[in-house]
Design a protein around this motif. Structure first.
Motif, PDB file in Angstrom:
ATOM      1  N   PRO A 179       0.828  -1.213   0.000  1.00 41.67           N
ATOM      2  CA  PRO A 179       0.000   0.000   0.000  1.00 41.67           C
ATOM      3  C   PRO A 179       0.858   1.257   0.000  1.00 41.67           C
ATOM      4  N   LEU A 180       0.293   2.303  -0.578  1.00 42.35           N
ATOM      5  CA  LEU A 180       0.969   3.593  -0.665  1.00 42.35           C
ATOM      6  C   LEU A 180       0.401   4.530   0.392  1.00 42.35           C
ATOM      7  N   ALA A 181       1.264   5.101   1.219  1.00 44.15           N
ATOM      8  CA  ALA A 181       0.848   6.022   2.271  1.00 44.15           C
ATOM      9  C   ALA A 181       0.944   7.460   1.780  1.00 44.15           C
ATOM     10  N   GLY A 182       0.009   8.307   2.237  1.00 43.44           N
ATOM     11  CA  GLY A 182       0.104   9.727   1.955  1.00 43.44           C
ATOM     12  C   GLY A 182      -0.506  10.172   0.637  1.00 43.44           C
ATOM     13  N   VAL A 183      -0.930   9.251  -0.197  1.00 36.68           N
ATOM     14  CA  VAL A 183      -1.576   9.574  -1.472  1.00 36.68           C
ATOM     15  C   VAL A 183      -2.846   8.736  -1.570  1.00 36.68           C
ATOM     16  N   ARG A 184      -3.968   9.374  -1.823  1.00 40.56           N
ATOM     17  CA  ARG A 184      -5.235   8.646  -1.912  1.00 40.56           C
ATOM     18  C   ARG A 184      -5.355   8.026  -3.297  1.00 40.56           C
ATOM     19  N   ALA A 185      -4.994   6.755  -3.393  1.00 35.70           N
ATOM     20  CA  ALA A 185      -5.002   6.050  -4.666  1.00 35.70           C
ATOM     21  C   ALA A 185      -6.117   5.010  -4.644  1.00 35.70           C
ATOM     22  N   ARG A 186      -7.313   5.423  -4.991  1.00 36.63           N
ATOM     23  CA  ARG A 186      -8.462   4.525  -5.026  1.00 36.63           C
ATOM     24  C   ARG A 186      -9.293   4.817  -6.269  1.00 36.63           C
ATOM     25  N   ARG A 187      -9.973   3.803  -6.745  1.00 33.98           N
ATOM     26  CA  ARG A 187     -10.866   4.002  -7.884  1.00 33.98           C
ATOM     27  C   ARG A 187     -12.239   3.396  -7.587  1.00 33.98           C
ATOM     28  N   HIS A 188     -13.250   4.018  -8.149  1.00 37.66           N
ATOM     29  CA  HIS A 188     -14.606   3.510  -8.086  1.00 37.66           C
ATOM     30  C   HIS A 188     -14.847   2.623  -9.298  1.00 37.66           C
ATOM     31  N   ILE A 189     -15.328   1.411  -9.070  1.00 37.19           N
ATOM     32  CA  ILE A 189     -15.801   0.556 -10.155  1.00 37.19           C
ATOM     33  C   ILE A 189     -17.313   0.524 -10.062  1.00 37.19           C
ATOM     34  N   ASP A 190     -17.970   1.042 -11.095  1.00 36.57           N
ATOM     35  CA  ASP A 190     -19.417   1.200 -11.100  1.00 36.57           C
ATOM     36  C   ASP A 190     -20.014   0.561 -12.346  1.00 36.57           C
ATOM     37  N   VAL A 191     -21.293   0.237 -12.252  1.00 37.80           N
ATOM     38  CA  VAL A 191     -22.046  -0.182 -13.428  1.00 37.80           C
ATOM     39  C   VAL A 191     -22.887   1.009 -13.889  1.00 37.80           C
TER      40      VAL A 191
END
Length: 298
Positions: A258-270
């Motif tokens: 995991p990477l600390a200090g950077v918000r690295a997330r993605r939404h997977i949506d339909v």
């Protein structure tokens, strides 16, 4: 002319008075008269005539009233056809997904949706920039799309069903010194050569966030969009990369941290057009995607 006006004309021929038609159709006499006037404007010959105190149909009116019976029957058949289509459990449902989502969700859909009453799937891969995903809903019933936390939300013209809010981790080759750490900082990873996506794709702004947090720009050596290929390059020593935590197939030569200090997330949506979910088959596939997403996250 429309269906309602033809129905009133037909009833008038049978009942003989505006008041009787109004009572039968549960409307006011003035509403019946108004619809008859509107219908008459579209016909070049008289449709009604006075017969004492009754309002009778002319020969042209009688001919049109008889044709109205065929129109009503045709419309009833059309409605029945639509109702059967909407209720059909085994109808064809087209699903598009970007590559890593297709890798995870398509096999699960195929395994889960079997049998004579299951929807028939038409699957396709569509790896496009974020702003193009909503446009795909014209061509597919359901579109698996991704966007990152920093990106604008999906337009209100499409319905959105969230599946996952997925972290992206730093991918390192096995044996790399940084694998000894439980979490990595932007400063530590910015000093490494990188495998990243092409310009215009949503992962790229995360490199800007890493550069800002580290105070230096990472060296972007290789440009590859397909995460399976990225994993192979990382394993071969071509650099480090960002890989999704749940939708990337594990690779024996790659370690994720995991990477600390950077918000690295993605939404997977339909994404889908709201009217598509009126079909039972589409709702079935959508429910299975939600179930599969829970399974992936667990």
């Amino acid at each position: 002319m429309d269906e309602r006006q033809l129905r009133i004309l037909r009833e008038l021929g049978e009942l003989g008075s505006v008041a009787a038609v109004a009572e039968a159709l549960l409307v006011t006499p003035s509403a019946v008269s108004q619809q008859l006037r509107l219908l008459q404007r579209t016909i070049p010959v008289p449709l009604t005539e006075r017969a004492g105190r009754r309002l009778a149909l002319t020969a042209a009116g009688q001919a049109l009233a008889e044709a109205a019976i065929e129109v009503e029957a045709a419309l009833a058949r059309a409605r029945q056809t639509v109702e059967e289509f909407v209720a059909e459990p085994a109808g064809t449902v087209s699903v598009a997904a970007f590559h890593s989502a297709a890798l995870v969700f398509f096999p699960r859909l195929l395994r889960a949706l079997t049998g004579p009453d299951a929807p028939r799937l038409a699957l396709a891969d569509e790896d496009v920039a974020q702003e193009r995903f909503p446009k795909l809903t014209r061509d597919y019933d359901l579109v698996l799309a991704h966007r990152f936390d920093h990106a604008p939300p999906w337009p209100r013209t499409v319905a959105v069903t969230p599946l996952l809010h997925e972290p992206l981790d730093i991918a390192l080759p096995t044996g790399h010194p940084l694998t000894a750490k439980a979490r990595l900082t932007a400063r530590e990873v910015a000093a490494e050569p990188w495998v990243c996506v092409h310009d215009g794709f949503p992962v790229l702004p995360l490199f800007d966030a890493i550069a800002t947090a580290a105070g230096r720009r990472p060296e972007l050596v290789h440009r590859v969009n397909e995460f399976a290929v990225v994993a192979e390059l990382v394993a071969a020593g071509g650099g480090i990369a960002l890989l999704p935590r749940w939708t990337t197939r594990p690779h024996p030569g790659v370690v994720l941290r995991p990477l600390a200090g950077v918000r690295a997330r993605r939404h997977i949506d339909v994404l889908h057009r709201p009217e598509r979910s009126a079909r039972r088959a589409v709702r079935t596939v959508l429910a299975e995607l939600r179930r599969a997403a829970a399974e992936v996250q667990e």
